[in-house]
Write an enzyme that holds these catalytic residues in place. Structure first.
Site, short mmCIF file in Angstrom:
data_model
loop_
_atom_site.label_atom_id
_atom_site.label_comp_id
_atom_site.label_asym_id
_atom_site.label_seq_id
_atom_site.Cartn_x
_atom_site.Cartn_y
_atom_site.Cartn_z
N SER A 226 2.77 1.37 -54.68
CA SER A 226 2.33 2.65 -54.15
C SER A 226 3.48 3.65 -54.02
O SER A 226 4.12 3.98 -55.00
CB SER A 226 1.62 2.42 -52.80
OG SER A 226 1.00 3.59 -52.33
N ASP B 121 1.22 10.13 -54.84
CA ASP B 121 2.26 9.13 -54.76
C ASP B 121 2.21 8.28 -56.03
O ASP B 121 1.47 8.59 -56.97
CB ASP B 121 2.11 8.28 -53.50
CG ASP B 121 0.78 7.55 -53.44
OD1 ASP B 121 -0.18 8.02 -54.08
OD2 ASP B 121 0.68 6.52 -52.75
N ASP C 100 0.97 5.46 -57.04
CA ASP C 100 -0.28 4.90 -57.58
C ASP C 100 -1.47 5.82 -57.35
O ASP C 100 -2.61 5.46 -57.65
CB ASP C 100 -0.56 3.52 -56.97
CG ASP C 100 -0.97 3.56 -55.52
OD1 ASP C 100 -0.61 4.54 -54.81
OD2 ASP C 100 -1.65 2.62 -55.06
N ASP D 89 -3.18 6.97 -54.83
CA ASP D 89 -4.26 6.82 -53.85
C ASP D 89 -4.10 7.82 -52.71
O ASP D 89 -4.93 7.88 -51.81
CB ASP D 89 -4.35 5.39 -53.31
CG ASP D 89 -3.13 4.93 -52.54
OD1 ASP D 89 -2.11 5.66 -52.52
OD2 ASP D 89 -3.17 3.82 -51.97
#
Length: 444
Positions: free
Chosen positions: A102, A239, A241, A243
């Site tokens: 992440s 960010d 990833d 999400d």
């Protein structure tokens, strides 16, 4: 012994805390658990990753673990975490594996598992997987070994899903997009352009090393400058990833996750989409969000810090919107996890629908100044119930009244106690936080 699975899968320094052997073992154990729960057919797992260099190694390990246990693998390549969650459901996979850390620095990585339908794997199943990591089993051979195939249209399927979930045309909007050199570097610009926006993409050239490196949703200064320089209507930051979604308005002012949730909650309240007129947020959300929702007739339910707790509350209550101040926003009617791209599309859709600048929309709530102090202690559980600390918190609550609040909570991972204070002025918040933190630090 500490639990292997944290709040967001298995995460650590890649090739050290998280070596390929562990990733392979986790994947193989997950496939065996699925098989033993239902051996009527061959299990199918979908595997995606963000672009960090170690993802290539861990993707190979995870694929080897799954196929060695007899599961077939669908590889979707570099895609956002919410894309993997969505595709698990769309393609009818039994398991989803996202390889990502992440917003963490590039050397870290993680293995996150999704159940059928793209939902977070239940704790009980994670515990069963962990318990079976090192079991001795007879592996399948011959035709029993799992097969691997790529899904070449995975990104297109995800973008089509986003456009269907947020159909408002963005024609006329000019957006600067910071992709954090991460998993959304291809999908996000494509989705926003197809929705009609003029897109200026920055930090959209991942090389495996530069993910989250001074860019993205945890480093907004570059985005702020480019938005002002290019005369854009807004900026969007994801960010690694994708999400998460944070925004900046045309002046470069930050619009955080609380403000985004407030904007979306009012929009969904007006359209009748907000189930039971309820928004779900964590205890760390700004008091300004509480006050704004009260003013607009929206109930605000709070959970412990962590997206897993928000998701649990959303699912148990059947609610339509929730999230965190960090920009992790969940719209369960369209996604099973936080989706930064969907959040951005819905936010920009509100701007386009109303013809209102983001700065004006963000005025739906006023962020109270917030001060957070982390105090290192010997025993965090004992400190938060110590009589001196309890008395200090009570005195602070009395002083703040309804114009502020204090929150004391132990860290979930370290011997720290977090002292958070909100007040009408930053000076007042800082003074109270310093006073309580000093008392917390004296407890032995």
């Amino acid at each position: 012994m500490a639990r292997l699975f944290g709040t967001d899968g298995v995460r650590g320094l890649a090739n050290a805390d998280l070596p390929p052997e562990l990733a392979m073992s986790v994947a193989a154990a997950a496939a065996r658990v699925l098989h033993d729960r239902d051996d009527s057919q061959r299990r199918v797992a979908l595997v995606g990753r963000d672009p960090r260099a170690s993802g290539e190694m861990l993707e190979a390990a995870v694929t080897a673990g799954l196929t060695s246990a007899g599961a077939d693998v669908l590889r979707v390549g570099v895609l956002p975490t919410p894309a993997v969650a969505h595709l698990v459901g769309e393609l009818g996979a039994d398991l989803g594996v996202m390889i990502s850390a992440s917003h963490n620095p590039m050397p870290d990585n993680g293995v996150k598992l999704f159940a059928a339908g793209g939902h977070k794997l239940p704790d009980a199943v994670e515990d069963e997987i962990e318990a079976r990591l090192n079991e001795q089993v007879d592996r399948p051979t011959g035709a029993g070994v799992g097969r691997v195939r790529d899904v070449p249209d995975a990104a297109r399927r995800y973008v089509d899903h986003l456009l269907a979930a947020a159909p408002q045309s963005l024609r006329g909007l000019k957006v600067v997009l910071d992709c954090a050199n991460g998993a959304a570097a291809a999908a996000a610009p494509e989705a926003y352009r197809q929705a009609g926006a003029e897109v200026i993409a920055i930090n959209a050239e991942p090389d495996g090393i530069n993910i989250n490196d001074g860019v993205g949703s945890t480093h907004l200064d570059v985005l702020q400058a480019v938005v002002v320089e290019r005369g854009a209507d807004l900026g969007i930051a994801h960010d690694g990833d994708a999400d998460r979604c944070l925004a900046v308005d045309a002046s470069g002012a930050v619009v955080d996750g609380d403000q985004i949730m407030a904007i979306l909650a009012v929009a969904m309240h007006d359209s009748g989409e907000l189930t039971e007129n309820t928004l779900v947020a964590t205890v760390m959300s700004n008091l300004g969000l509480h006050l704004a929702m009260r003013e607009h007739g929206v109930e605000l339910r709070t959970t412990a810090v962590g997206d897993r707790y928000v998701l649990e509350e959303l699912r148990s209550g059947g609610f339509a919107l929730g999230g965190e101040q960090s920009g992790h926003v969940v719209l369960p009617g369209h996604a099973t996890t936080g989706d930064g791209l969907l959040t951005a599309l819905r936010l920009m859709g509100r701007m386009a629908e109303t013809g209102t600048p983001l700065a004006s929309l963000a005025k739906v709530m006023r962020r109270l100044p917030q001060v957070l102090i982390n105090v290192r202690v010997a025993d965090k559980a004992a400190v938060v119930v110590a009589p001196e600390v309890v008395a200090a918190v009570a005195a602070a609550e009395s002083e703040l009244g309804e114009s502020g609040r204090i929150l004391l909570r132990p860290s979930g991972t370290e011997q720290l106690v977090r002292v958070m204070v909100e007040a009408e002025s930053e000076e007042h918040a800082q003074a109270i936080a310093d006073r309580v933190a000093e008392i917390v630090g004296t407890i032995r």
